[in-house]
Design an enzyme around this catalytic site. Structure first.
Site, mmCIF file in Angstrom:
data_model
loop_
_atom_site.group_PDB
_atom_site.id
_atom_site.type_symbol
_atom_site.label_atom_id
_atom_site.label_comp_id
_atom_site.label_asym_id
_atom_site.label_seq_id
_atom_site.Cartn_x
_atom_site.Cartn_y
_atom_site.Cartn_z
ATOM 1 N N ARG A 1 -0.300 7.826 4.109
ATOM 2 C CA ARG A 1 -2.233 6.966 5.028
ATOM 3 C C ARG A 1 -1.148 6.001 5.359
ATOM 4 O O ARG A 1 -1.596 5.381 5.886
ATOM 5 C CB ARG A 1 -3.323 7.565 3.778
ATOM 6 C CG ARG A 1 -4.190 6.064 4.195
ATOM 7 C CD ARG A 1 -5.196 7.442 5.608
ATOM 8 N NE ARG A 1 -5.833 5.929 5.869
ATOM 9 C CZ ARG A 1 -5.940 5.932 7.729
ATOM 10 N NH1 ARG A 1 -5.637 7.246 8.049
ATOM 11 N NH2 ARG A 1 -6.831 5.544 7.922
ATOM 12 N N TYR B 1 -14.787 10.272 -1.353
ATOM 13 C CA TYR B 1 -13.754 10.576 -2.019
ATOM 14 C C TYR B 1 -13.271 10.539 -4.155
ATOM 15 O O TYR B 1 -12.668 11.323 -4.089
ATOM 16 C CB TYR B 1 -13.835 8.554 -2.755
ATOM 17 C CG TYR B 1 -13.567 7.875 -2.025
ATOM 18 C CD1 TYR B 1 -11.812 7.283 -1.911
ATOM 19 C CD2 TYR B 1 -14.069 6.957 -0.672
ATOM 20 C CE1 TYR B 1 -11.417 6.474 -0.450
ATOM 21 C CE2 TYR B 1 -13.610 6.074 0.141
ATOM 22 C CZ TYR B 1 -12.130 6.237 0.258
ATOM 23 O OH TYR B 1 -11.819 5.137 1.096
ATOM 24 N N ARG C 1 0.796 -1.150 -0.559
ATOM 25 C CA ARG C 1 -0.108 -0.414 0.396
ATOM 26 C C ARG C 1 0.789 1.165 -0.118
ATOM 27 O O ARG C 1 0.712 2.527 -1.242
ATOM 28 C CB ARG C 1 -0.941 0.433 0.799
ATOM 29 C CG ARG C 1 -1.759 1.450 0.704
ATOM 30 C CD ARG C 1 -2.316 1.421 2.404
ATOM 31 N NE ARG C 1 -3.686 2.243 2.590
ATOM 32 C CZ ARG C 1 -4.822 2.788 3.433
ATOM 33 N NH1 ARG C 1 -4.772 1.584 4.352
ATOM 34 N NH2 ARG C 1 -5.070 4.404 3.116
ATOM 35 N N CYS D 1 -19.126 -2.327 0.279
ATOM 36 C CA CYS D 1 -17.881 -1.159 1.305
ATOM 37 C C CYS D 1 -18.961 0.073 2.025
ATOM 38 O O CYS D 1 -19.717 0.190 2.265
ATOM 39 C CB CYS D 1 -18.121 0.013 -0.240
ATOM 40 S SG CYS D 1 -16.871 1.522 0.364
ATOM 41 N N ASP D 2 -17.943 -0.287 3.678
ATOM 42 C CA ASP D 2 -18.436 0.618 4.509
ATOM 43 C C ASP D 2 -18.087 2.034 4.640
ATOM 44 O O ASP D 2 -18.790 2.359 5.259
ATOM 45 C CB ASP D 2 -17.809 0.160 5.597
ATOM 46 C CG ASP D 2 -16.616 0.648 5.655
ATOM 47 O OD1 ASP D 2 -15.795 0.823 5.113
ATOM 48 O OD2 ASP D 2 -15.855 0.361 6.557
ATOM 49 N N ASN E 1 -10.542 -4.640 -0.872
ATOM 50 C CA ASN E 1 -10.872 -3.484 -1.592
ATOM 51 C C ASN E 1 -9.080 -3.969 -2.671
ATOM 52 O O ASN E 1 -9.220 -4.881 -2.602
ATOM 53 C CB ASN E 1 -9.828 -1.799 -0.916
ATOM 54 C CG ASN E 1 -11.114 -1.276 -0.926
ATOM 55 O OD1 ASN E 1 -11.642 -1.036 -1.222
ATOM 56 N ND2 ASN E 1 -11.320 -0.431 1.473
ATOM 57 N N HIS F 1 -16.591 4.175 -4.462
ATOM 58 C CA HIS F 1 -15.778 5.253 -3.694
ATOM 59 C C HIS F 1 -16.566 6.214 -4.962
ATOM 60 O O HIS F 1 -15.285 7.111 -4.952
ATOM 61 C CB HIS F 1 -14.737 4.736 -3.953
ATOM 62 C CG HIS F 1 -14.434 4.131 -2.918
ATOM 63 N ND1 HIS F 1 -13.046 3.585 -2.577
ATOM 64 C CD2 HIS F 1 -14.714 3.794 -2.212
ATOM 65 C CE1 HIS F 1 -13.215 2.473 -1.527
ATOM 66 N NE2 HIS F 1 -13.806 2.707 -0.912
#
Length: 443
Positions: A286, A266, A93, A169-170, A147, A200
């Site tokens: 992040r 998003y 990531r 998706c939350d 994701n 998103h």
């Protein structure tokens, strides 16, 4: 009353303890006889599993607990697979976020080049879990919140069209909780919403309370002034990383582009990419925030529980956010016809949009899975944005299936976040280099 058997795929995730706590908190609504963890990273999973085993012994000793790296053990005799895998872990990531920033392009986990790179890693992992489930528990359902959900959903639609998988998706859940609080309601469940988009990448068009009163004017007023930030948040912001505070406030500017609707947060990456790059620290993204924050905290707590042999004084928290997973499992198990936002094949839910697109819309969920609710025709602005974005997602999946360098270059070129085809190619070459052990070979 039937009790259910669940496997959490991604047992070593930092989100797993919060999900176990949430499941335990909902046993009256969704009784469980067995929880299994499955992960291909034994060492990482063991740290979480040792702590969760103690937690279960204390809170629900009647639940059978298994942690394994063996697919047959994990996927035999299960009713639901709850999947949240991260192929390449946070180390990858970090690369997804930092490589684009080298070129002055947004570095984000699910949007633009980072999301495309992550998608190319995730497709194989999610398909593998789906295939294990179908082999060992053919009647089970997979609730997938791995994701990047949009790319993964398109891959499962195309490559496993008859599978019992629901992609969720939350993020809308989190935003709706904020909307509810902004207008003085106790819970997002006091609202009935209409929404359309891609994962998103969507918009709320109508929000009412249970009596049918229109809440949109009041929520819009709040968003125009504060975005999705809540007035009391400044004091209690220890639960929110600085980057999230920024995201919620930025919704104000995103909303201004189309004040007829309320936006998913998003969209800031697509509407204001330069601002996001300016706001980013290319040396500390992040991923670094998460590794230094949540990852350290969760693994530290898990190790402390295992060492002590009890959960006394632990700061592990229930992931309230994730209770929508129980709502979804219950809807399938008990045919409750719960109304939920899910990612499903369009098939006419949005009239003037690609039938085969995986769209995020309200669905009524019962034992057959989700039935999408028609959202009608959408405006030109959203349609144009969504057609561009869905084409990115489809090209990524085609590139993965065909091993096509060309199609992945086209996907990056088409992303609103990438300035031109030259930068897209440079990004692609860097990402191929970084993802050698995870991506299929591209020709």
């Amino acid at each position: 009353m039937k009790k259910f058997s669940i496997v959490v795929a991604g047992g070593g995730s930092t989100f797993t303890p919060g999900i176990v706590l949430m499941l335990l908190d909902n046993l009256d609504r969704f009784p469980i006889r067995q929880i299994k963890f499955y992960d291909n990273n034994e060492e990482r999973q063991k740290q979480v599993a040792d702590a969760c085993e103690i937690l279960l012994k204390e809170k629900a000793p009647e639940i059978n607990f298994v942690a394994t790296t063996d697919p047959e053990t994990a996927f035999t005799d299960v009713d639901f697979v709850m999947a949240h895998i991260r192929v390449g872990l946070y180390a990858m990531r970090e690369k997804d976020e930092k490589i684009p920033l080298k070129y002055g392009v947004v570095g984000q986990e699910t949007c633009g080049p980072g999301g495309i790179a992550y998608g190319m890693r995730s497709i194989g992992g999610v398909l593998e879990i789906l295939d294990y489930m179908e082999k060992y528990s053919p009647d089970a359902w997979m609730l997938n919140y791995s994701n990047p959900a949009a790319i993964v959903a398109e891959a499962t639609r195309k490559l496993r069209p008859n599978s019992k998988i629901i992609n969720i998706c939350d993020m809308p859940v989190g935003i709706e909780e904020r909307m509810a609080r902004a207008v003085g309601l106790n819970s997002r469940k006091d609202m009935v919403v209409r929404y359309y988009g891609l994962n998103h990448f969507g918009w709320w068009t109508d929000i009412r309370d249970k009596e049918g009163n229109d809440l949109m004017p009041k929520i819009k007023e709040h968003v125009a002034q504060y975005g999705y930030s809540l007035q009391n948040e400044i004091e209690e912001s220890q639960h929110l990383d600085e980057s999230w505070m920024h995201t919620f406030a930025k919704a104000r500017e995103v909303y201004a582009v189309d004040p007829d609707t309320l936006p998913n947060t998003y969209l800031k990456y697509y509407f204001y990419p330069q601002d996001e790059v300016a706001h980013s620290n290319p040396d500390y993204t992040r991923a670094n925030e998460v590794m230094a924050g949540r990852e350290k905290h969760v693994f530290g707590e898990c190790n402390a529980i295992a060492a002590r042999g009890n959960t006394e004084g632990t700061t592990l928290e229930i992931d309230e956010h994730a209770s929508y997973i129980v709502d979804l499992a219950r809807a399938i198990a008990y045919n409750t016809h719960e109304r939920m936002l899910l990612i499903v094949p369009n098939n006419g839910a949005i009239v003037n949009f690609d039938e085969t697109a995986m769209v995020e819309v309200p669905c009524i969920v019962g034992s057959n899975g989700p039935e999408p609710l028609t959202q009608g025709k959408i405006p030109q602005f959203q349609k144009g944005l969504m057609e561009q974005q869905v084409s990115v997602e489809k090209l990524v999946v085609e590139a993965w299936v065909e091993g096509s360098y060309q199609k992945l270059w086209q996907a990056l070129t088409l992303s609103r976040i990438v300035p031109n085809a030259r930068v897209a190619k440079q990004l692609l070459d860097d990402l191929i280099e970084a993802n050698q052990e995870f991506w299929p070979e591209l020709n």
